[in-house]
Scaffold this motif. Structure first.
Motif, PDB file in Angstrom:
ATOM      1  N   ILE A 539       0.848  -1.193   0.000  1.00  0.00           N
ATOM      2  CA  ILE A 539       0.000   0.000   0.000  1.00  0.00           C
ATOM      3  C   ILE A 539       0.885   1.245   0.000  1.00  0.00           C
ATOM      4  N   ARG A 556      -1.998   3.278  -3.803  1.00  0.00           N
ATOM      5  CA  ARG A 556      -2.787   2.088  -3.472  1.00  0.00           C
ATOM      6  C   ARG A 556      -3.251   2.224  -2.032  1.00  0.00           C
ATOM      7  N   LEU A 557      -4.562   2.349  -1.846  1.00  0.00           N
ATOM      8  CA  LEU A 557      -5.127   2.571  -0.517  1.00  0.00           C
ATOM      9  C   LEU A 557      -5.349   1.248   0.205  1.00  0.00           C
ATOM     10  N   PRO A 558      -5.253   1.225   1.538  1.00  0.00           N
ATOM     11  CA  PRO A 558      -5.471  -0.024   2.290  1.00  0.00           C
ATOM     12  C   PRO A 558      -6.938  -0.399   2.324  1.00  0.00           C
ATOM     13  N   ASP A 559      -7.208  -1.687   2.594  1.00  0.00           N
ATOM     14  CA  ASP A 559      -8.595  -2.154   2.663  1.00  0.00           C
ATOM     15  C   ASP A 559      -9.032  -2.469   4.085  1.00  0.00           C
ATOM     16  N   GLU A 564      -2.105  -6.149   5.368  1.00  0.00           N
ATOM     17  CA  GLU A 564      -2.229  -6.159   3.914  1.00  0.00           C
ATOM     18  C   GLU A 564      -0.902  -5.850   3.237  1.00  0.00           C
ATOM     19  N   ALA A 565      -0.112  -4.958   3.832  1.00  0.00           N
ATOM     20  CA  ALA A 565       1.177  -4.608   3.240  1.00  0.00           C
ATOM     21  C   ALA A 565       2.104  -5.820   3.161  1.00  0.00           C
ATOM     22  N   GLY A 568      -0.898  -9.022   1.284  1.00  0.00           N
ATOM     23  CA  GLY A 568      -1.896  -8.650   0.286  1.00  0.00           C
ATOM     24  C   GLY A 568      -1.589  -9.198  -1.095  1.00  0.00           C
ATOM     25  N   GLN A 590       8.546   3.636  -3.828  1.00  0.00           N
ATOM     26  CA  GLN A 590       7.442   3.815  -2.898  1.00  0.00           C
ATOM     27  C   GLN A 590       7.728   4.995  -1.988  1.00  0.00           C
ATOM     28  N   PRO A 595       2.182   1.898   7.693  1.00  0.00           N
ATOM     29  CA  PRO A 595       0.962   1.144   7.412  1.00  0.00           C
ATOM     30  C   PRO A 595      -0.076   1.362   8.513  1.00  0.00           C
TER      31      PRO A 595
END
Length: 886
Positions: A539, A556-559, A564-565, A568, A590, A595
């Motif tokens: 992310i 890229r946004l987190p869910d 997730e990082a 994911g 990046q 996170p």
């Protein structure tokens, strides 16, 4: 667990097992002969083995180092240290100072205590291929060997790896059960059977701790699936909890005295496990006498007071935890007593003394065991775990002649499962590598055939990369090599000169000092021409460039998943036409951001890649053409990280991609087709009766390809037996992993695995305990004396082999309440013998095999009566019987 590892084996013949490290547990090994064979493989079980003839004497290993510190000395040192600590220091000690360690307290001579993920290797504090680790086969493979001596040797090797990496506590083993075949993390656990799980887990723990390294038996308890794992409330009946899910933990506490336990994310019967006073304080510590420390799964601790009173000693990771300052405040506000904190601190100091980081007392192990050859053990473990499911017409070992090999997993082996169990070996031997080395030049022809991967993977083959770190002004503040496209820096694992900024900008409006961007930059040399796909994992804000062209520049946004990082899915960002052998420049930048929801500072993202996707029918046609011209066709099929990994469960048991089509097409072209199944847990094999042989290689670790060549060529026998039932999802009796309204009901009670298959009268593809070898065995007799079953078998085949004698109990007559399974595993032992030789094994039946949990009186109840003892090669292949009355 009476009788486990209390084995005595004697043998006579013409060879002597030299170099065997000594006997396991309380057993002995005696051998006589005239030749020496170094590196003898162990033959162990839960009983006594006597073999006669001209075979090699087999032994078991010991990993026990020199232990000198007495419990009294340790407790005195703990009390001295505790008396010198103030409240703030105590509460700091119970909270991670970063992702992997506890803080040092120099005032009492306490060094920082370091933990690391396992269970197939020791990653250390650096989650990177730049710091390689030995990668052993998956835990399902270890259990498939049905050999506690081998498990102990694996533990000793991991202790050696831990010491090499400065690790004091290994976050392993995982002893949750295979309740449903859809569990996405089953490759990391041992079995569907609690007894087998306990035997292998205890041996593993004994091996690790014999090297002076602590273990954390996990995940306590009922952490048997991944769906909603942070919040799910698992509703488990008291009897099932005791007889199944708690049973391996209880056995390991009794047999191995582990120095740690990790409590799970999930809730059990309404109480989150990090606050479960009844199961932790009353059962684990009270009934079982566990004296080790209890650490949370990472981010699992939720409430300061609830966690401490629930028996949680350490809240990981740090620095943001419910302990530390929050715990000190709770004491000062009189929500907790300092004496309650002291109990947790004592357990942490006891651990520190055992692993040798507390001054004033010797560690539990002062002289570690003899060094272990990691590559050799990884290869031995793999071949001894392989399960030969089918072998029609003696298709294996391979016959002389041409071999057509196909399957993408034959070239790019999947050696381990996804998630926190991932380690990075210095090298990997693929099936293609192993068979190329083992077969005569020109005998092997390879075709891809089918690729199970449906998404990008971390950039690796053909990439030469390095990481360049810059501050907000664009100045380079640090660099590091990047052996693959994955960046995962946590805690102190940062390139020299690099610091991570605070989340908030400075009051002056200037950006915070420290890391601003990380650029993965270098070259990629394709091995095939065509349209290559590049992408990102993680992310944040990314910029991706290939061959001088920027293809992606976005965020890229987190869910909402805090990990997730790390775990994911990769996202495709660019498709570029490239030519084989012509290098191009690549870079992925990046912009660093903490996170969201992760309570420690980390840099985590990846450059991902996928080779050109060719027409599947063309690939299968190429493999068929090669198979038709060969004497034997070998097809390697596999799962992927999207199928078996931490973080999510499976949707089905099918092999991904067109692999089933490949197998059927090759089998139609060549009746002598051998299929190698590269999966950590059950998959459906709809073509199994259309092929000559099926060999299960699990996730075989770094030496898997070499071990596969050993077995396929007949240099060694496949030694494994199934630790879990294999069948179709439609027939599986217990499958549910998705909670309803936040709860998952274990409504099946004690009937999981083979217990459920037999209760429902359903026939699996391959039953629990099944596995063929390269010889045959005749079961001649079974005699019972007291609680010991003596079984005599004979090798009636034409070559030496290893047999796992399995002993099951089945109540006879009218079964008393409560309902019991048709039969259950009560013991086992392994033996090796040459052609025509006989062997006798003695298996001691533990008292627990005759007990059930009484939900009315809340205690174990010994069920008297008559039982049939059924002895055989699997739960479905029972050869001889005897009767015991208790």
């Amino acid at each position: 667990m009476a009788g486990t590892e209390a084995a005595t084996q004697t043998a006579t013949g013409t060879e002597t097992a030299a170099g065997t490290e000594a006997s396991t547990g309380t057993g002995t090994t005696t051998a006589t002969g005239t030749e020496t064979a170094a590196g003898t493989e162990a033959s162990t079980g839960t009983g006594t083995t006597t073999a006669t003839g001209t075979t090699t004497a087999t032994g078991t290993t010991t990993a026990t180092g020199t232990i000198t510190a007495t419990g009294t000395a340790v407790e005195r040192a703990v009390e001295r240290a505790l008396a010198r600590l103030g409240l703030d220091a105590k509460t700091r000690l119970l909270a991670g100072q970063d992702a992997w360690s506890l803080p040092a307290l120099p005032e009492i001579g306490l060094r920082s205590l370091v933990m690391s993920d396992g269970p197939v290797g020791v990653r250390g504090v650096r989650w990177t291929a730049d710091d390689p680790s030995v990668a052993l086969p998956s835990p399902t493979a270890l259990a498939a060997a049905w050999d506690p001596g081998l498990a102990r040797r694996a533990g000793a090797l991991l202790a050696q790896e831990a010491r090499r990496k400065g690790v004091h506590v290994l976050l392993a083993p995982t002893v949750n059960l295979h309740r449903s075949p859809l569990g996405g993390r089953h490759f990391e656990a041992y079995s569907e059977d609690p007894y087998l799980t306990g035997v292998i887990g205890a041996a593993y723990v004994n091996g690790v701790q014999s090297g002076g390294v602590g273990t954390t038996v996990k995940h306590f308890v009922a952490n048997d699936a991944e769906t909603d794992r942070f919040t799910v409330d698992n509703l488990v009946g008291e009897r099932a909890l005791r007889e199944l899910y708690l049973a391996p933990f209880e056995a390991i506490v009794a047999e191995a005295r582990p120095w740690g336990v990790m409590t799970a994310y999930n809730t059990v019967n309404g109480t989150t496990m990090t606050e479960h006073h009844q199961l932790v304080n009353e059962v684990l510590r009270g009934e079982w006498g566990f004296d080790g420390f209890n650490v949370s799964d990472w981010t699992a601790a939720r409430d300061t007071v609830g966690a401490l009173r629930g028996g949680l000693d350490v809240a990981m990771p740090g620095p943001q935890t419910v302990y530390g300052e929050a715990l000190a405040a709770a004491v000062r506000e009189e929500r907790l007593a300092e004496s309650e904190v002291d109990e947790a601190v004592r357990r942490v100091l006891r651990l520190a003394a055992r692993v040798g980081v507390l001054a004033g007392v010797e560690p539990a192990v002062t002289e570690p065991p003899a060094p272990v050859d990691g590559e050799a053990l990884a290869r031995e473990l793999a071949r001894r775990s392989f399960v030969l499911l089918r072998n029609e017409g003696d298709a294996l070992p391979l016959r002389p002649g041409a071999v057509a090999l196909s399957g993408a997993a034959a070239r790019d082996a999947r050696i381990l499962g996804g998630g926190s169990a991932t380690v990075f070996p210095a090298h990997t031997v693929s099936p293609l590598d192993g068979l190329t080395a083992a077969l005569p030049e020109g005998a092997l022809h390879y075709a891809v055939g089918a690729d199970p991967a449906t998404e990008l993977s971390v950039a690796e083959k053909g990439f030469v990369l390095r990481a360049v770190c810059r501050d907000a002004a664009g100045n380079v503040i640090g660099t590091r090599s990047a052996p693959n496209g994955q960046i995962q820096w946590m805690g102190s694992d940062l390139p020299e000169g690099v610091t991570l900024p605070d989340a908030a900008p400075r009051s002056s409006g200037e950006p915070p000092a420290g890391l601003h961007t990380v650029e993965l930059t270098g070259t990629f040399t394709p091995r095939v021409s065509g349209r290559h796909t590049f992408g990102t994992k993680g992310i944040g804000a990314f910029t991706l460039a290939v061959a001088g062209t920027t293809y992606y520049d976005d965020v890229r946004l987190p869910d909402g998943d805090p990990f997730e990082a790390f775990f994911g899915s990769p996202e495709p960002r660019a498709r570029v036409e490239l030519t084989a052998g012509e290098p191009v420049e690549v870079s992925l930048t990046q912009v660093f951001a903490l996170p969201e929801g992760v309570p420690f500072k980390a840099v985590s993202f990846a450059l991902c890649h996928q080779e050109p996707v060719r027409d599947p029918d063309e690939l299968i046609a190429e493999a068929v053409e090669a198979a038709r011209a060969a004497d034997t066709a070998v097809v390697v099929v596999a799962t992927t990280e999207r199928v078996e990994s931490e973080g999510y469960d499976r949707k089905d048991l099918r092999l991904p991609g067109r692999q089933d089509d490949l197998v059927r097409a090759v089998a139609a072209a060549n009746p002598n087709t051998v299929v190698v199944v590269n999966a950590g847990s059950p998959v459906e094999l709809p073509w199994r009766e259309e092929v000559a042989a099926v060999l299960l290689s699990w996730f075989p670790g770094q030496e898997g390809g070499a071990a596969l060549a050993d077995v396929l060529t007949g240099a060694h026998e496949p030694g494994g037996r199934l630790p879990t039932t294999w069948g179709s999802l439609a027939d599986a009796p217990v499958t549910e992993v998705v909670p309803t309204d936040g709860a998952l009901s274990y409504r099946e009670g004690v009937f999981i695995g083979y217990r459920a298959w037999e209760k429902e009268n359903r026939t699996p593809a391959y039953p629990f305990g099944h596995g063929l070898g390269y010889t045959d065995w005749t079961y001649e007799s079974a005699d019972v004396t007291g609680s010991t079953v003596r079984v005599r078998i004979r090798n009636s085949g034409e070559r030496a082999g290893r047999e796992v004698v399995q002993v099951y109990l089945s109540p006879t007559g009218t079964a008393p309440a409560p309902e019991r399974p048709v039969r259950w595993l009560a013991g086992f032992a392994a033996v090796e013998a040459g052609p025509g030789e006989s062997a006798e094994v003695a298996v001691d039946l533990p008292d627990r095999a005759f007990e059930v949990w009484d939900e009315t009186d809340h205690r174990w109840s010994f069920v008297k009566g008559s039982y049939e003892i059924q002895v055989g090669r699997s739960i479905a292949d029972r050869r001889i019987t005897a009767t015991i009355t208790v």
